[in-house]
Design a protein around this motif. Structure first.
Motif, PDB file in Angstrom:
ATOM      1  N   ALA A 209      34.781  29.946  22.838  1.00  0.00           N
ATOM      2  CA  ALA A 209      33.999  29.654  22.556  1.00  0.00           C
ATOM      3  C   ALA A 209      32.791  30.243  21.533  1.00  0.00           C
ATOM      4  N   GLY A 210      31.968  31.410  22.515  1.00  0.00           N
ATOM      5  CA  GLY A 210      31.162  32.762  21.836  1.00  0.00           C
ATOM      6  C   GLY A 210      30.101  31.975  21.406  1.00  0.00           C
ATOM      7  N   VAL A 211      30.025  31.013  22.466  1.00  0.00           N
ATOM      8  CA  VAL A 211      28.251  29.734  23.208  1.00  0.00           C
ATOM      9  C   VAL A 211      27.670  29.755  24.234  1.00  0.00           C
ATOM     10  N   ASP A 212      26.817  30.090  24.073  1.00  0.00           N
ATOM     11  CA  ASP A 212      25.672  29.613  25.181  1.00  0.00           C
ATOM     12  C   ASP A 212      26.022  28.303  25.765  1.00  0.00           C
ATOM     13  N   VAL A 213      26.938  28.558  26.423  1.00  0.00           N
ATOM     14  CA  VAL A 213      27.656  27.198  27.123  1.00  0.00           C
ATOM     15  C   VAL A 213      27.182  25.883  27.585  1.00  0.00           C
ATOM     16  N   PHE A 214      25.579  25.924  28.122  1.00  0.00           N
ATOM     17  CA  PHE A 214      24.449  25.793  28.719  1.00  0.00           C
ATOM     18  C   PHE A 214      23.853  24.874  27.813  1.00  0.00           C
ATOM     19  N   GLU A 215      23.912  26.082  26.814  1.00  0.00           N
ATOM     20  CA  GLU A 215      22.894  24.518  24.762  1.00  0.00           C
ATOM     21  C   GLU A 215      23.761  24.249  25.312  1.00  0.00           C
ATOM     22  N   GLU A 216      25.190  24.187  24.798  1.00  0.00           N
ATOM     23  CA  GLU A 216      25.980  23.435  23.551  1.00  0.00           C
ATOM     24  C   GLU A 216      25.862  22.299  24.643  1.00  0.00           C
ATOM     25  N   LEU A 217      26.562  22.646  25.327  1.00  0.00           N
ATOM     26  CA  LEU A 217      27.386  21.112  26.485  1.00  0.00           C
ATOM     27  C   LEU A 217      25.633  19.850  26.563  1.00  0.00           C
ATOM     28  N   PHE A 218      23.909  20.775  26.402  1.00  0.00           N
ATOM     29  CA  PHE A 218      23.326  19.472  26.670  1.00  0.00           C
ATOM     30  C   PHE A 218      22.584  19.442  25.891  1.00  0.00           C
ATOM     31  N   LYS A 219      23.226  19.797  24.287  1.00  0.00           N
ATOM     32  CA  LYS A 219      22.826  19.222  23.382  1.00  0.00           C
ATOM     33  C   LYS A 219      24.142  18.065  23.146  1.00  0.00           C
ATOM     34  N   LEU A 220      25.166  18.172  23.619  1.00  0.00           N
ATOM     35  CA  LEU A 220      26.246  16.920  23.332  1.00  0.00           C
ATOM     36  C   LEU A 220      25.566  15.788  24.552  1.00  0.00           C
ATOM     37  N   GLU A 311      22.578  19.717  36.692  1.00  0.00           N
ATOM     38  CA  GLU A 311      22.722  20.707  37.885  1.00  0.00           C
ATOM     39  C   GLU A 311      23.811  21.667  38.121  1.00  0.00           C
ATOM     40  N   TYR A 312      25.044  21.489  37.386  1.00  0.00           N
ATOM     41  CA  TYR A 312      25.587  21.561  37.645  1.00  0.00           C
ATOM     42  C   TYR A 312      25.938  23.341  36.226  1.00  0.00           C
ATOM     43  N   LEU A 313      25.667  22.607  35.101  1.00  0.00           N
ATOM     44  CA  LEU A 313      25.364  23.512  33.726  1.00  0.00           C
ATOM     45  C   LEU A 313      24.077  24.985  34.422  1.00  0.00           C
ATOM     46  N   ILE A 314      22.676  23.836  34.908  1.00  0.00           N
ATOM     47  CA  ILE A 314      22.342  25.755  35.628  1.00  0.00           C
ATOM     48  C   ILE A 314      22.048  26.028  36.893  1.00  0.00           C
ATOM     49  N   ASN A 315      23.637  25.659  37.946  1.00  0.00           N
ATOM     50  CA  ASN A 315      23.982  26.857  38.231  1.00  0.00           C
ATOM     51  C   ASN A 315      24.543  27.505  37.906  1.00  0.00           C
ATOM     52  N   VAL A 398       3.301  10.356  37.384  1.00  0.00           N
ATOM     53  CA  VAL A 398       4.422  11.380  38.424  1.00  0.00           C
ATOM     54  C   VAL A 398       4.219  13.069  37.152  1.00  0.00           C
ATOM     55  N   PHE A 399       4.438  13.815  38.022  1.00  0.00           N
ATOM     56  CA  PHE A 399       4.208  15.064  37.742  1.00  0.00           C
ATOM     57  C   PHE A 399       5.271  15.662  38.285  1.00  0.00           C
ATOM     58  N   ALA A 400       5.974  16.992  37.510  1.00  0.00           N
ATOM     59  CA  ALA A 400       6.607  18.179  37.553  1.00  0.00           C
ATOM     60  C   ALA A 400       6.839  19.478  37.181  1.00  0.00           C
ATOM     61  N   ILE A 401       6.545  20.116  38.211  1.00  0.00           N
ATOM     62  CA  ILE A 401       6.464  21.556  37.302  1.00  0.00           C
ATOM     63  C   ILE A 401       7.706  22.806  37.931  1.00  0.00           C
ATOM     64  N   ASP A 402       8.121  23.730  37.689  1.00  0.00           N
ATOM     65  CA  ASP A 402       9.310  24.375  37.663  1.00  0.00           C
ATOM     66  C   ASP A 402       8.816  25.751  36.730  1.00  0.00           C
ATOM     67  N   PHE A 403       9.362  26.700  36.450  1.00  0.00           N
ATOM     68  CA  PHE A 403       9.295  27.911  36.222  1.00  0.00           C
ATOM     69  C   PHE A 403      10.772  28.654  35.852  1.00  0.00           C
ATOM     70  N   ASP A 404      11.497  27.742  35.662  1.00  0.00           N
ATOM     71  CA  ASP A 404      12.887  28.176  34.867  1.00  0.00           C
ATOM     72  C   ASP A 404      12.700  26.942  33.900  1.00  0.00           C
ATOM     73  N   GLU A 405      13.224  27.912  32.463  1.00  0.00           N
ATOM     74  CA  GLU A 405      12.745  27.447  31.449  1.00  0.00           C
ATOM     75  C   GLU A 405      14.162  26.142  30.963  1.00  0.00           C
ATOM     76  N   LYS A 406      15.563  25.959  31.752  1.00  0.00           N
ATOM     77  CA  LYS A 406      16.093  25.420  31.565  1.00  0.00           C
ATOM     78  C   LYS A 406      16.127  24.012  32.067  1.00  0.00           C
ATOM     79  N   ALA A 407      15.551  24.490  33.347  1.00  0.00           N
ATOM     80  CA  ALA A 407      15.154  22.956  34.393  1.00  0.00           C
ATOM     81  C   ALA A 407      14.669  22.378  33.548  1.00  0.00           C
TER      82      ALA A 407
END
Length: 449
Positions: A209-220, A311-315, A398-407
């Motif tokens: 499809a020529g798109v970022d699969v993570f981004e598009e499925l995340f949006k949906l 989790e699957y999409l991030i990996n 409750v607090f959470a921190i991570d260095f990966d922008e998508k996560a």
């Protein structure tokens, strides 16, 4: 003889069929003595002759009962081992239902020979392209998939088969509420996971499809979560029609509808997507994806359906290059139960990933609060309105921190949905200066409360 004995050690199962259908077929079984022992036979409903009851044949005879008894297709319209021409070669389709007005034209094509979805879908595609059949079904008796063939390249999921007195448009345009979604959840009825459906969409349209699969499925997924959430508020659950559905409108009209729903979701849950974010899938690709996701219930008792999918999409997106490892959810559940966090205690995860530990901690404490207030948690626990104490706990403790922008964006989505408000998920690298990061987090908490 029992059908379970015949299917033993095969890839076929019986969960798609009613007990009465199974018992009716079992009553027709006869045994023929051979030098290798007794062999089961039955009389085929369509061919009206005795045939050997192999695992595949057992599923075929059961599905013939589904077509004739449940969906009321006359046996005169049904054929088995239908010849499909591929040049000089003729292959045999397991079951076909012929068109009511054009008796020489295939209307529904059913594939049973390939007990794995990917193989079965490939077979369906070739048979449908050769015959022009607009509707296709694959099942191994355990999982089941229904498709509309829109053109040779795209097969869209449909919620089920029309009966003999319906058209495909009839089942696509039926009013569909959250209650209907609960009753027809594809993950339950078709025995699939959201991860499996995502893999299927990747194979079907997204890989090219020529798109970022993570981004598009995340949006949906984000959009569909909003649609379910909005329908679950107040008295809308039994009255509001879900909008994240392909109801037979033009592909352009569908894209406009889904984009509008996405814009509403962004406004409700800020800080995950930019204000100008748009769905980048073409109308054709979007149509396939919406059809695949529309009958999936994302909200459940602990958000584990979307948790696994994210989790699957991030990996897939990171391909392990950042050293990310996600704790299995059953391990998280065990740890949270052992730690037994309380409403007056703080929780911080400095390598939160998609926020598994924080979210499961939230649910653990929420159940304590509900018990304390004499309330019961339902299977839509994560969707329903909860006491103010639940929201206050999420916002203040409750607090959470991570260095990966998508996560981090996934974590914010899960926390926003869980808390329906402010989320304390930070995009930081705690390996650089852990004490400084934690200090910043609690300074933020103090300024907020």
């Amino acid at each position: 003889m029992k059908l379970a004995d015949i299917l033993k050690d095969s890839n076929y199962k019986l969960s798609q069929f009613a007990i009465a259908e199974i018992e009716q077929l079992e009553q027709t079984i006869t045994l023929k003595a051979t030098k290798n022992g007794d062999v089961p036979y039955t009389v085929c409903l369509v061919r009206q002759k005795a045939i050997k009851l192999t695992p595949e044949e057992a599923i075929r005879q059961l599905y013939l009962r589904v077509l004739s008894d449940r969906l009321h297709y006359p046996l005169s319209r049904i054929q088995v081992e239908y010849g499909v021409n591929f040049g000089r070669e003729v292959k045999r389709a397991d079951i076909v239902v012929m068109d009511k007005d054009r008796p020489n034209t295939v209307y529904i094509l059913v594939e049973l020979k390939k007990p794995k979805l990917k193989d079965g879908k490939d077979q369906l595609r070739s048979y449908c392209n050769a015959t022009g059949a607009p509707i296709a079904v694959w099942t191994n008796g355990d999982q089941i998939s229904y498709y509309q063939r829109k053109d040779p390249n795209y097969f869209e999921d449909i919620p089920g088969l029309p009966n003999a007195n319906q058209t495909l448009a009839d089942i696509l345009q039926i009013k569909f509420t959250l209650e209907d979604l609960i009753a027809n959840d594809k993950l339950v009825k078709e025995n699939k996971s959201l991860k499996t459906l995502i893999e299927e969409m990747e194979d079907e349209v997204l890989a090219n499809a020529g798109v970022d699969v993570f981004e598009e499925l995340f949006k949906l997924i984000f959009t569909k979560l909003y649609d379910e959430w909005y329908s679950g508020q107040g008295n809308r659950r039994s009255t509001r029609s879900l909008e994240f559905r392909n109801t037979g409108q033009t592909e352009a009209a569908l894209k406009t509808k889904i984009q509008d729903l996405f814009d509403k979701a962004k406004k409700k849950w800020e800080g995950v997507f930019s204000e100008d974010a748009k769905i980048s899938l073409t109308p054709s690709h979007l149509s396939v994806c919406v059809s695949s996701l529309e009958n999936v219930k994302l909200f459940n008792s602990n958000l584990d359906v979307i948790d696994e999918a994210f989790e699957y999409l991030i990996n897939q997106s990171s391909k392990g290059e950042k050293g990310q490892f996600f704790t299995p959810r059953y391990v998280i559940d065990l740890c949270v139960k052992m730690l037994n966090p309380q409403e007056d205690e703080y929780m911080i995860d400095t390598a939160a990933g998609s926020s598994g530990f924080p979210v499961h901690t939230i649910f653990h404490v929420w159940r304590q609060i509900l018990d304390d207030e004499g309330l019961q948690a339902s299977h839509l626990f994560s969707l329903e309105d909860k006491p103010p104490r639940c929201k206050e706990y999420v916002e203040e403790k409750v607090f959470a921190i991570d260095f990966d922008e998508k996560a981090v964006r996934v974590a914010r989505t899960l926390n926003l949905i869980a808390g329906d408000g402010q989320t304390n998920v930070l995009h930081l690298n705690t390996m650089k200066s852990p004490s400084k990061m934690i200090g910043m987090t609690f300074t933020m908490r103090d300024s907020n409360g």
